[in-house]
Design a protein around this motif. Structure first.
Motif, PDB file in Angstrom:
ATOM      1  N   ILE A   4       0.870  -1.172   0.000  1.00 20.69           N
ATOM      2  CA  ILE A   4       0.000   0.000   0.000  1.00 20.69           C
ATOM      3  C   ILE A   4       0.908   1.222   0.000  1.00 20.69           C
ATOM      4  N   GLU A   5       0.593   2.189  -0.832  1.00 22.55           N
ATOM      5  CA  GLU A   5       1.403   3.400  -0.945  1.00 22.55           C
ATOM      6  C   GLU A   5       0.715   4.558  -0.234  1.00 22.55           C
ATOM      7  N   ALA A   6       1.497   5.447   0.336  1.00 20.36           N
ATOM      8  CA  ALA A   6       0.954   6.664   0.941  1.00 20.36           C
ATOM      9  C   ALA A   6       0.497   7.593  -0.172  1.00 20.36           C
ATOM     10  N   GLU A   7      -0.722   8.064  -0.052  1.00 18.79           N
ATOM     11  CA  GLU A   7      -1.281   9.045  -0.988  1.00 18.79           C
ATOM     12  C   GLU A   7      -1.802  10.208  -0.159  1.00 18.79           C
ATOM     13  N   VAL A   8      -2.024  11.344  -0.795  1.00 18.52           N
ATOM     14  CA  VAL A   8      -2.554  12.501  -0.082  1.00 18.52           C
ATOM     15  C   VAL A   8      -3.909  12.131   0.528  1.00 18.52           C
ATOM     16  N   ALA A  55      15.115   8.896   3.811  1.00 18.72           N
ATOM     17  CA  ALA A  55      15.629   8.237   2.601  1.00 18.72           C
ATOM     18  C   ALA A  55      15.517   6.721   2.742  1.00 18.72           C
ATOM     19  N   ARG A  56      15.850   6.222   3.919  1.00 17.86           N
ATOM     20  CA  ARG A  56      15.735   4.777   4.190  1.00 17.86           C
ATOM     21  C   ARG A  56      14.268   4.345   4.118  1.00 17.86           C
ATOM     22  N   MET A  57      13.376   5.151   4.670  1.00 18.07           N
ATOM     23  CA  MET A  57      11.955   4.822   4.645  1.00 18.07           C
ATOM     24  C   MET A  57      11.413   4.870   3.220  1.00 18.07           C
ATOM     25  N   ALA A  58      11.867   5.827   2.433  1.00 16.55           N
ATOM     26  CA  ALA A  58      11.408   5.941   1.047  1.00 16.55           C
ATOM     27  C   ALA A  58      11.811   4.725   0.230  1.00 16.55           C
ATOM     28  N   ALA A  59      12.942   4.115   0.569  1.00 20.66           N
ATOM     29  CA  ALA A  59      13.383   2.905  -0.132  1.00 20.66           C
ATOM     30  C   ALA A  59      12.449   1.735   0.160  1.00 20.66           C
ATOM     31  N   GLY A  60      11.750   1.803   1.290  1.00 23.17           N
ATOM     32  CA  GLY A  60      10.784   0.770   1.645  1.00 23.17           C
ATOM     33  C   GLY A  60      11.413  -0.404   2.357  1.00 23.17           C
ATOM     34  N   PRO A  61      10.565  -1.205   2.977  1.00 28.98           N
ATOM     35  CA  PRO A  61      11.067  -2.379   3.702  1.00 28.98           C
ATOM     36  C   PRO A  61      11.543  -3.455   2.736  1.00 28.98           C
ATOM     37  N   SER A  62      12.427  -4.315   3.207  1.00 33.41           N
ATOM     38  CA  SER A  62      12.916  -5.399   2.354  1.00 33.41           C
ATOM     39  C   SER A  62      11.864  -6.475   2.143  1.00 33.41           C
ATOM     40  N   CYS A  69       3.953   3.468   5.268  1.00 32.23           N
ATOM     41  CA  CYS A  69       3.262   4.661   4.771  1.00 32.23           C
ATOM     42  C   CYS A  69       3.456   5.775   5.790  1.00 32.23           C
ATOM     43  N   ASN A  70       4.024   6.873   5.335  1.00 27.51           N
ATOM     44  CA  ASN A  70       4.368   7.983   6.213  1.00 27.51           C
ATOM     45  C   ASN A  70       3.893   9.292   5.591  1.00 27.51           C
ATOM     46  N   TRP A  71       3.336  10.155   6.442  1.00 29.01           N
ATOM     47  CA  TRP A  71       2.819  11.433   5.985  1.00 29.01           C
ATOM     48  C   TRP A  71       3.281  12.546   6.907  1.00 29.01           C
ATOM     49  N   VAL A  72       3.389  13.750   6.357  1.00 27.12           N
ATOM     50  CA  VAL A  72       3.480  14.952   7.180  1.00 27.12           C
ATOM     51  C   VAL A  72       2.073  15.522   7.245  1.00 27.12           C
ATOM     52  N   ILE A  73       1.767  16.121   8.377  1.00 28.80           N
ATOM     53  CA  ILE A  73       0.455  16.744   8.582  1.00 28.80           C
ATOM     54  C   ILE A  73       0.611  18.226   8.307  1.00 28.80           C
ATOM     55  N   ARG A  74      -0.181  18.710   7.363  1.00 29.24           N
ATOM     56  CA  ARG A  74      -0.153  20.142   7.054  1.00 29.24           C
ATOM     57  C   ARG A  74      -1.537  20.739   7.291  1.00 29.24           C
ATOM     58  N   LEU A  75      -1.549  21.925   7.893  1.00 28.22           N
ATOM     59  CA  LEU A  75      -2.799  22.663   7.985  1.00 28.22           C
ATOM     60  C   LEU A  75      -3.159  23.123   6.583  1.00 28.22           C
ATOM     61  N   GLY A  89       2.941  18.091  12.161  1.00 32.84           N
ATOM     62  CA  GLY A  89       3.458  16.846  12.720  1.00 32.84           C
ATOM     63  C   GLY A  89       3.498  15.762  11.664  1.00 32.84           C
ATOM     64  N   THR A  90       3.446  14.507  12.134  1.00 34.85           N
ATOM     65  CA  THR A  90       3.495  13.367  11.217  1.00 34.85           C
ATOM     66  C   THR A  90       2.534  12.277  11.674  1.00 34.85           C
ATOM     67  N   VAL A  91       2.123  11.439  10.735  1.00 35.39           N
ATOM     68  CA  VAL A  91       1.388  10.202  11.029  1.00 35.39           C
ATOM     69  C   VAL A  91       2.009   9.103  10.182  1.00 35.39           C
ATOM     70  N   GLN A  92       1.842   7.880  10.635  1.00 34.39           N
ATOM     71  CA  GLN A  92       2.416   6.767   9.883  1.00 34.39           C
ATOM     72  C   GLN A  92       1.614   5.504  10.099  1.00 34.39           C
ATOM     73  N   ALA A  93       1.762   4.582   9.161  1.00 30.94           N
ATOM     74  CA  ALA A  93       1.164   3.253   9.262  1.00 30.94           C
ATOM     75  C   ALA A  93       2.154   2.242   8.711  1.00 30.94           C
ATOM     76  N   THR A  94       2.408   1.211   9.485  1.00 31.94           N
ATOM     77  CA  THR A  94       3.180   0.068   9.009  1.00 31.94           C
ATOM     78  C   THR A  94       2.173  -1.049   8.811  1.00 31.94           C
ATOM     79  N   ILE A  95       2.031  -1.488   7.582  1.00 27.41           N
ATOM     80  CA  ILE A  95       0.997  -2.452   7.218  1.00 27.41           C
ATOM     81  C   ILE A  95       1.672  -3.775   6.901  1.00 27.41           C
TER      82      ILE A  95
END
Length: 186
Positions: A4-8, A55-62, A69-75, A89-95
């Motif tokens: 699953i990919e992070a999307e807006v 950068a490590r997170m963007a490469a994804g898990p092995s 899936c990681n996001w920054v929270i923007r107003l 801030g940030t939110v994340q999900a490891t699926i």
């Protein structure tokens, strides 16, 4: 399981934007207060440390069965006079797959952190709700979070998105859980 990919993700007041290495400097400033780490441990990361981590997170898990899936929270633009798209801030999900090999299911472990100056406005709750709504669109059976037993604000966020505390502990934190799909509904 397909990654699953992070999307807006859009909520009433927020945009959850997929995290990129370029966010590191801004996130380092927003999450610089040592008080944020009272319950989660550690200390504020530098922009360089975050850039390396991102950068490590963007490469994804092995493991191809796991999604980070990681996001920054923007107003949203101009929200509460905070300027255009201020980062909160940030939110994340490891699926990942869970359960026995003969009847596996998918679990999403979620987490959130909001900068000290942005707390008390419902931002973490709104961001977590937006994330959970997105996860509900995928074949995720369980949503979990780990919350320090003395962290009342995070417990309130977990409760607001339908998670309930369990008897399970991990690294001094209580595992909170919400079951989305019953096993027979998979």
């Amino acid at each position: 399981m397909t990654r699953i990919e992070a999307e807006v993700i859009e909520t009433e007041r927020l945009l959850l934007v997929p995290q990129r290495v370029e966010h590191a400097r801004e996130v380092a400033v927003v999450l610089a207060d040592p008080a944020l780490y009272t319950f989660i441990g550690g200390e504020p990361a530098t922009a360089e440390e975050l850039a390396t981590r991102y950068a490590r997170m963007a490469a994804g898990p092995s493991d191809p069965a796991v999604s980070w899936c990681n996001w920054v929270i923007r107003l949203r633009e101009g929200e509460e006079g905070d300027g255009q798209g201020r980062l909160a801030g940030t939110v994340q999900a490891t699926i990942s797959p869970a359960g026995p090999r003969d009847e596996p299911w998918v679990v999403a472990d979620i987490a959130w952190v909001v900068g000290t100056s942005m707390q008390g406005r419902g931002i973490a709750t709104e961001a977590a709700r937006g994330l959970v709504r997105r996860l509900e669109q995928h074949p995720v059976r369980d949503i979990a979070a780990h919350v320090h037993p003395d962290h009342a604000a995070s417990a309130a966020v977990a409760r607001a998105v339908g998670l309930e505390p369990t008897d399970e502990w991990h690294d001094g934190e209580v595992r909170w859980l919400r079951r989305l799909l019953r096993p027979e509904a998979r």
